[in-house]
Design a protein around this motif. Structure first.
Motif, PDB file in Angstrom:
ATOM      1  N   TRP A 203      17.273 -60.228  14.954  1.00  0.00           N
ATOM      2  CA  TRP A 203      16.350 -61.352  15.073  1.00  0.00           C
ATOM      3  C   TRP A 203      14.944 -60.852  14.777  1.00  0.00           C
ATOM      4  O   TRP A 203      14.400 -60.025  15.509  1.00  0.00           O
ATOM      5  CB  TRP A 203      16.425 -61.950  16.481  1.00  0.00           C
ATOM      6  N   VAL A 210      17.222 -64.628  11.055  1.00  0.00           N
ATOM      7  CA  VAL A 210      18.271 -64.111  11.934  1.00  0.00           C
ATOM      8  C   VAL A 210      19.421 -63.656  11.049  1.00  0.00           C
ATOM      9  O   VAL A 210      19.957 -64.452  10.268  1.00  0.00           O
ATOM     10  CB  VAL A 210      18.776 -65.180  12.924  1.00  0.00           C
ATOM     11  N   HIS A 254      14.702 -71.271  12.716  1.00  0.00           N
ATOM     12  CA  HIS A 254      15.412 -70.034  12.381  1.00  0.00           C
ATOM     13  C   HIS A 254      16.241 -70.219  11.117  1.00  0.00           C
ATOM     14  O   HIS A 254      16.992 -71.188  10.996  1.00  0.00           O
ATOM     15  CB  HIS A 254      16.351 -69.626  13.527  1.00  0.00           C
TER      16      HIS A 254
END
Length: 348
Positions: A203, A210, A254
């Protein structure tokens, strides 16, 4: 099992990179796709630019074709710079099948969690000409269909070493809670379980990336299986615990780079889907177990589709994972059938 209900996830790229080519998913991060000889016919791998060298994450299945493709990638989009480090997210052969090749032939250092490396080394050394009695007993206890059991008992089993390049001794351990610098970013390492023990995910602290391996995938749920090596295991408990942890970390922005399918955003909803997918399967399974059934007799409520012979093995180990979880929770009892199969029944 499929847990993606549709238009909630977003895919920045509609198509994967063509064979032998790479797509830049962020500055200094390249994505390639390698072929697999199975229904899930590809695996995603990533190269991170460290300036004078590359860090490669996952390597595909060990085959001459895959290594030829790596040579094309190294000479082409990777511009001939050396690979200094290779990381395996987990021990499955479609992810680490060429790790040993990078070590031996390219001089790369291997980074891995300890459990993943130990599993890979153990399985690489376990070369069998016929299924051992422990495997046959496991299949019988799961209620494997007799015609499939008889066929597989007479066949040479899948051997890890057949599709994994020999691994030299030695690696560098990575652990939960550590950080790693690669591709001009600092990455936190978090490990998950269920699909594979001590599966590494990365991460980024510096942006929204990610790198998830098979721990987090869009449109499909990773296989959660129990095997003869640990027949009483409850990997589903580890899977659900991991998903809850990652759910607390997930952000809408993300960009998740998984081991299969396409990169996506919308991680909070995907984590909810992955959790609900298995809770829903467990609820259906409990209703099904109002009457006693073996694990092999639980495909219909778990998968909601017909399972063919090619999928039978993965379906069986996932069914065992689900009944083992219910048994570990005290929600079902079990008794032996005359043929050796465990029969599970809901406790009232």
């Amino acid at each position: 099992m499929d847990g993606n209900r549709g238009a909630v996830l977003r895919y920045p790229w509609d198509t994967p990179p063509p064979r032998g080519e790479m797509i830049a998913v962020a500055e200094g991060v390249l994505w390639a796709r390698l072929p697999l000889p199975m229904k899930l016919d590809h695996v995603n791998v990533y190269a991170l630019d460290d300036g004078d060298s590359w860090t490669v994450i996952d390597t595909g299945m060990g085959s001459g074709l895959t290594r030829d493709l790596w040579e094309r990638l190294l000479a082409g989009p990777m511009a001939g710079k050396p690979v200094r480090r290779v990381i395996m997210t987990h021990h499955h052969p479609d992810h680490m099948g060429n790790a040993g090749w990078f070590q031996r032939e390219k001089g790369a250092e291997l980074l891995s969690t300890r459990t993943a490396w130990l599993f890979a080394r153990m399985l690489m050394l376990d070369d069998q000409d016929a299924p051992p009695e422990e495997t046959l007993a496991f299949w019988r206890s799961a209620g494997m269909a007799p015609e499939i059991l008889n066929k597989r008992a007479g066949e040479k089993p899948f051997n890890y070493a057949d599709i994994v390049y020999p691994m030299p001794l030695g690696f560098r351990r990575i652990c939960e809670g550590e950080t790693l610098t690669m591709g001009g970013r600092t990455w936190d390492i978090f490990t998950g379980n269920g699909h594979a023990p001590e599966h590494a995910t990365f991460w980024s602290r510096d942006d929204n990336l990610v790198i998830a391996g098979d721990q987090i995938l869009p449109s499909i749920s990773p296989n959660i299986g129990v095997y003869a090596t640990e027949p009483e295991a409850d990997p589903l408990q580890g899977w659900l615990e991991s998903c809850e942890r990652f759910r607390a970390m997930a952000r809408e922005d993300h960009l998740v780079l998984g081991g299969h399918k396409l990169p996506f955003t919308g991680l909070p909803i995907r984590m909810r889907q992955l959790i609900e997918n298995h809770h829903g399967a467990l609820d259906r399974l409990l209703r099904h177990l109002a009457a006693p059934h073996s694990a092999a007799e639980c495909f219909a409520p778990l998968f909601k589709r017909t399972i063919g012979e090619a999928e039978y093995g993965l379906a069986l180990v996932e069914a065992v994972a689900h009944v083992n979880h219910l048994y570990a929770k005290g929600l079902v009892s079990r008794t032996r059938r005359k043929d050796g199969a465990w029969l599970y029944q809901r406790r009232e």
